[in-house]
Design a protein around this motif. Structure first.
Motif, PDB file in Angstrom:
ATOM      1  N   HIS A   7      16.628  24.856  38.040  1.00 12.41           N
ATOM      2  CA  HIS A   7      16.253  23.732  38.885  1.00 12.41           C
ATOM      3  C   HIS A   7      17.348  23.416  39.912  1.00 12.41           C
ATOM      4  O   HIS A   7      17.053  22.953  41.021  1.00 12.41           O
TER       5      HIS A   7
ATOM      6  N   ARG B 281      16.432  17.719  38.368  1.00  8.94           N
ATOM      7  CA  ARG B 281      15.042  17.927  37.954  1.00  8.94           C
ATOM      8  C   ARG B 281      14.172  18.098  39.181  1.00  8.94           C
ATOM      9  O   ARG B 281      14.171  17.281  40.073  1.00  8.94           O
TER      10      ARG B 281
ATOM     11  N   SER C 201      25.818  26.755  30.168  1.00  6.52           N
ATOM     12  CA  SER C 201      24.373  26.814  30.386  1.00  6.52           C
ATOM     13  C   SER C 201      23.954  28.189  30.909  1.00  6.52           C
ATOM     14  O   SER C 201      24.760  28.923  31.499  1.00  6.52           O
TER      15      SER C 201
ATOM     16  N   GLN D 159      15.441  27.915  30.185  1.00  4.93           N
ATOM     17  CA  GLN D 159      16.733  27.291  30.461  1.00  4.93           C
ATOM     18  C   GLN D 159      17.358  26.768  29.167  1.00  4.93           C
ATOM     19  O   GLN D 159      16.654  26.278  28.289  1.00  4.93           O
TER      20      GLN D 159
ATOM     21  N   ARG E 141      22.412  17.127  36.271  1.00  5.29           N
ATOM     22  CA  ARG E 141      21.099  17.559  35.803  1.00  5.29           C
ATOM     23  C   ARG E 141      20.107  17.316  36.945  1.00  5.29           C
ATOM     24  O   ARG E 141      19.843  16.187  37.343  1.00  5.29           O
TER      25      ARG E 141
ATOM     26  N   GLU F 128      20.391  22.433  33.946  1.00  2.86           N
ATOM     27  CA  GLU F 128      19.149  23.150  34.224  1.00  2.86           C
ATOM     28  C   GLU F 128      19.380  24.000  35.464  1.00  2.86           C
ATOM     29  O   GLU F 128      19.101  23.615  36.596  1.00  2.86           O
TER      30      GLU F 128
ATOM     31  N   ALA G  14      20.072  30.327  32.389  1.00  5.36           N
ATOM     32  CA  ALA G  14      18.636  30.280  32.678  1.00  5.36           C
ATOM     33  C   ALA G  14      18.174  31.680  33.018  1.00  5.36           C
ATOM     34  O   ALA G  14      18.960  32.536  33.437  1.00  5.36           O
TER      35      ALA G  14
END
Length: 348
Positions: free
Chosen positions: A296, A346, A271, A288, A344, A293, A273
């Protein structure tokens, strides 16, 4: 001083040389593990003489007493070893240096000053078992993991003083006590910025492993944030974020007078971002990509730190036991939360 390359050469400018030596600032003495020997700066500093206030504060934290035996990891110029010899006697000081050339130069300097500690060329993570156990261990390089050999070579009740920091950044000097059970616990005593122990260098993957920057936003999901990238970049911020998200690292690009781009990546190469800082803006563009993420995760980590009352380094502590390295705030019973890779988070 050679003004073209910033060097101060004793034979050419002795007054400037002494002024530089006695200045309370670190002095780089090697670049790129000795591969760069030209004028000016190399790519990466690999040895230095630490600023005097840092040397003295770490020796104060070490709190040696007459008769103590000390193991130093990272001989460098030999100055710290000389101070220990002056306090404890040559026979009570062992210093380990991975670079044979640096070790030879330090040994020569020490001998010229009539100090004769045992100078060992070797891997700092292995310590030096032949003269163990030690009452004190001090590292003049930073680590992300306390080597198990240091613990096994320390007496119960011994003190280990070492700069410690996560992959993301931020670092502080830990003062840890060895328990009868062979675990470590103690507080951080102040921020630091040391070169990494060579055997623990981060070796982070290049940006090209994640995306072609020229194709940015590269299919990433766009959003906005009110948390400024410029408000999460202090050393203590990086420490608090890195402890909670231990496999994340950052880079900065497109730096201009009033803007830049902050990049986040994970060591698993899953990943990335980006967050664009523009001075004067109230919200900031975030992109992202990947199964995590990362922005976040960073926001959640930063907000946890903020909600804890924005603790500085002296409120953090470290315990090393069968759980690994556990960072805590105020008391060991209050561990810092850690986000597992792949979680993950959020926080839109």
């Amino acid at each position: 001083m050679n003004r073209q390359d910033g060097r101060v050469i004793r034979s050419e400018a002795p007054e400037s040389w002494w002024e530089a030596v006695w200045t309370d600032a670190p002095i780089t003495t090697q670049w790129d593990d000795g591969a760069y020997t030209g004028p000016g700066r190399g790519r990466t500093p690999s040895c230095s003489n630490s600023m005097p206030t840092m040397v003295f504060s770490m020796l104060s934290a070490l709190d040696v007493e007459a008769g103590h035996r000390v193991l130093e990891i990272g001989t460098g110029t030999g100055w710290n070893a000389a101070l220990l010899c002056h306090r404890l006697g040559d026979m009570n000081v062992v210093t380990v240096e991975v670079d044979a050339h640096i070790a030879a130069e330090a040994r020569a300097r020490l001998m010229a000053a009539d100090f004769h500690p045992k100078v060992i060329v070797g891997d700092g993570t292995r310590g030096y078992g032949k003269d163990a156990p030690y009452d004190r261990i001090i590292a003049t390089c930073s680590v992300g993991s306390i080597p198990v050999r240091w613990v096994s070579q320390a007496k119960p009740g011994a003190v280990i003083v070492a700069p410690w920091g996560p992959v993301y950044g931020g670092e502080a000097v830990a003062r840890l006590t060895v328990t009868e059970a062979g675990t470590l616990t103690g507080r951080f005593v102040g921020s630091s910025a040391f070169m990494r122990l060579r055997e623990q260098r981060r070796n982070l993957p290049p940006t090209s492993d994640f995306l072609d920057e020229n194709t940015w936003p590269a299919g990433g999901v766009e959003s906005r944030t009110t948390l400024s990238p410029d408000d999460v970049g202090e050393w203590i911020h990086m420490f608090a974020i890195g402890v909670q998200v231990p496999d994340m690292f950052c880079r900065v690009s497109d730096v201009r007078e009033d803007s830049y781009r902050l990049w986040l990546f994970d060591r698993g190469r899953t990943s990335w971002a980006s967050a664009d800082y523009v001075r004067g803006e109230a919200s900031f563009r975030v992109v992202q990509s990947g199964r995590r993420e990362l922005w976040h995760e960073l926001e959640t980590a930063w907000r946890w730190w903020y909600q804890q009352g924005q603790p500085d380094f002296d409120r953090f502590g470290l315990t090393v036991d069968d759980r690994g390295h556990v960072v805590w705030v105020d008391v060991p019973a209050n561990p810092v939360p850690r986000w597992a890779p792949g979680a993950r988070v959020r926080n839109h």
